[in-house]
Structures are given as structure tokens and as C-alpha cells.
Motif scaffolding. Structure first.
Motif: not given
Length: 302
Positions: A183-184, A44, A51-52, A180, A48
Motif C-alpha cells: 500500500f505504501l 493509501t 492498518f495502524l 502495508l 494507512v
């Protein structure tokens, strides 16, 4: 025009399945370096920022339309994926994947129980045929039957419920937000479990405490995170441009690729019963996908 879109979607689904089945073969190698929960925390942490960056480049809004529905959907899908990854610690990818890809069958059953949906005769046949195919591939030993033997089917149950909630509650959410959220959620749950196992450690993949990460662990985890993001993006695009029924069928190629990678990477041969089980599951998937107007309800998008 639609036929060309479906061909493109089929190619995307095949590529996603090939990537996912390939990277999942290395989860067992990760298990030699650290436990399940540490793997997901680091996975993760790697995912992340990616993803951002994707959101920044594509100008995609990462704020959910409805936080509560995203949270429930993310918890449900995450439960299925965590069980699946736990099974990968002890089972070949094809066997663990057989349980995960029982998701469309569970969706059909849950649709009857939770929403009173009536299934036609074809889908009833597909439910039982697909379940039989999963058992042929899993090949549980009745004399040693335990919860671990049924873990892949439990993964399919939760994953299927999450996919059903995706269509019911999250139709307006972007694929990036959906991915996302999962994943989070997996990262948060894994952080809690890693804390618990570090206080009360064990020796299995599920109970191993935190250990100093090795370079091999970091590279394998980064490799897994990048591969998963690429595959999720491909399958999301496939569902955007193609008919869901077509995409759902080609997603079942995961099982074929999983067996192929197992042979090429680890020389793990698949017996004739397992091959027959894959054929049965593929047949059931085709029946489920092309029978009726509600094919989208039973598709197993990532």
C-alpha cells in the motif's frame, strides 16, 4: 483436523475473492471522477490509518524484519497491481483478472530461468494450458494487438515475481507488514506520477492530472480501501490455517465471481469462449497447485 482447517481456509479464500472481484468492478466508476494516480494516493491515505488501528488492536509489530527485501518485494508486487488497475480502466474485471491470475504460471517459468528449478511434466502442461486459458479469456485481436492488450499478462508477470520473492525472502514477515508495504509503495509511486501528470496533463485514466475530489470519488475510494484490507486479511488468514495448495486453487474463484458481478451489476455478458477460458485456467491452477512439493511457490497470495 487438517481437513477442517482446509475447509475454513477455502471459505476464507472464497470470501476474499468475492470481495475483491466486487470492489474492483467500481474502479471504472472511479475513473469517471479522477485518474489512476489520484485514486491510489487517496486509497493509501485511507488505508494507512486502518492498518495502524489493526496493528494497535492486534498488537502486531509493523517494523519489517528486513527493510531491503520488503522494499524489493513491495516494488515488484506494486508494479503488477498498478498495471492491473490501469487495465481495469479499459477492460472488464474478468479479463484484467485473467492476466493477474497468470501469476502462478509466470512463477513456474521464472523459477526455471532464475533458480534453475526443474518442473515435472504435469506442471509444464499446466503452464501452457493456463496460458492458453488466459488468452481465451482476454481474447486479444491480432489486428489491433498493442501493449494495452498485453497489460494484464504483464501484471501477472510482476505479481508472480513478487509472490515468488515473498516465499524466498519474506517468510518471517507478518501479513500486515507485507500488505502495508505494498500500500505504501503504491501510494508513493502514485504521488510521484500524480505530480508528473499534473505538470504535463493528459485525458486518459493513466495521464489525468489532479482534480478536486468529489464526494462520489471519496466514497468509492474509501469503499475500495476498506474492501481491499478486509480481503487481504482474509486471504492471509486462509494461508495461515490451510494448505497453500488448497488456498491457491480457491483463489481462482476470483474469475468466476468477476464474471458473476459483471452480469449482476452491469449486465455485461460473458461469451462462451471466455467461459471456456475460465474453466481452462481453473484446471491449470489445480494442476499447478497439487503437483509436487513446491506448491507454495506457485500460490498467488495477496
Amino acid at each position: 483436523m487438517q481437513s477442517s482447517h482446509n475447509m475454513a481456509a477455502a471459505g476464507l479464500a472464497l470470501a476474499a475473492s468475492a470481495i475483491l472481484s466486487f470492489i474492483d468492478n467500481f474502479v471504472a466508476a472511479v475513473g469517471q471522477e479522477a485518474g489512476l494516480w489520484q485514486f491510489h494516493v487517496f486509497r493509501t491515505a485511507f488505508a494507512v490509518p486502518i492498518f495502524l488501528l489493526i496493528a494497535l488492536v492486534t498488537r502486531t509489530r509493523l517494523r519489517p524484519q528486513n527493510f531491503k527485501t520488503i522494499a524489493v518485494r513491495s516494488l515488484t508486487v506494486s508494479a503488477g497491481l498498478l498495471i492491473y488497475f490501469a487495465a481495469l480502466g479499459t477492460l472488464p474485471v474478468a479479463q484484467a483478472g485473467a492476466g493477474l491470475f497468470s501469476a502462478p504460471l509466470w512463477v513456474a517459468i521464472l523459477s526455471i530461468i532464475l533458480f534453475g528449478l526443474k518442473l515435472g511434466a504435469t506442471r509444464w502442461v499446466a503452464v501452457f494450458v493456463g496460458f492458453a486459458g488466459a488468452l481465451m479469456l482476454l481474447q486479444p485481436d491480432p489486428s489491433t494487438l498493442s501493449f494495452l492488450s498485453l497489460m494484464p499478462l504483464a501484471a501477472g508477470l510482476f505479481y508472480g515475481l513478487g509472490m515468488m520473492l515473498t516465499g524466498i525472502w519474506c517468510g518471517r514477515e507478518s501479513p500486515l507488514v507485507l500488505a502495508l508495504g505494498v500500500f505504501l509503495t503504491i501510494g508513493a509511486v502514485s504521488a510521484v506520477m500524480l505530480t508528473i501528470t499534473s505538470i504535463w496533463p493528459g485525458e486518459t485514466f493513466l495521464s489525468q492530472p489532479y482534480v478536486p475530489p468529489t464526494p462520489r470519488f471519496l466514497w468509492l475510494t474509501l469503499f475500495q480501501a476498506v474492501g481491499a484490507i478486509v480481503a487481504v486479511t482474509l486471504i492471509a488468514q486462509a494461508y495461515r490455517v490451510g494448505a497453500p495448495a488448497v488456498v491457491a486453487v480457491f483463489e481462482y474463484s476470483f474469475l468466476i465471481f468477476a464474471c458473476l458481478w459483471s452480469v449482476l451489476l452491469w449486465d455485461i455478458q460473458t461469451n462462451s469462449l471466455a467461459v471456456a477460458g475460465i474453466a481452462v485456467i481453473l484446471t491449470a491452477g489445480c494442476l499447478m497447485a497439487f503437483s509436487g512439493r513446491n506448491a507454495k511457490e506457485i500460490s498467488s497470495s495477496a
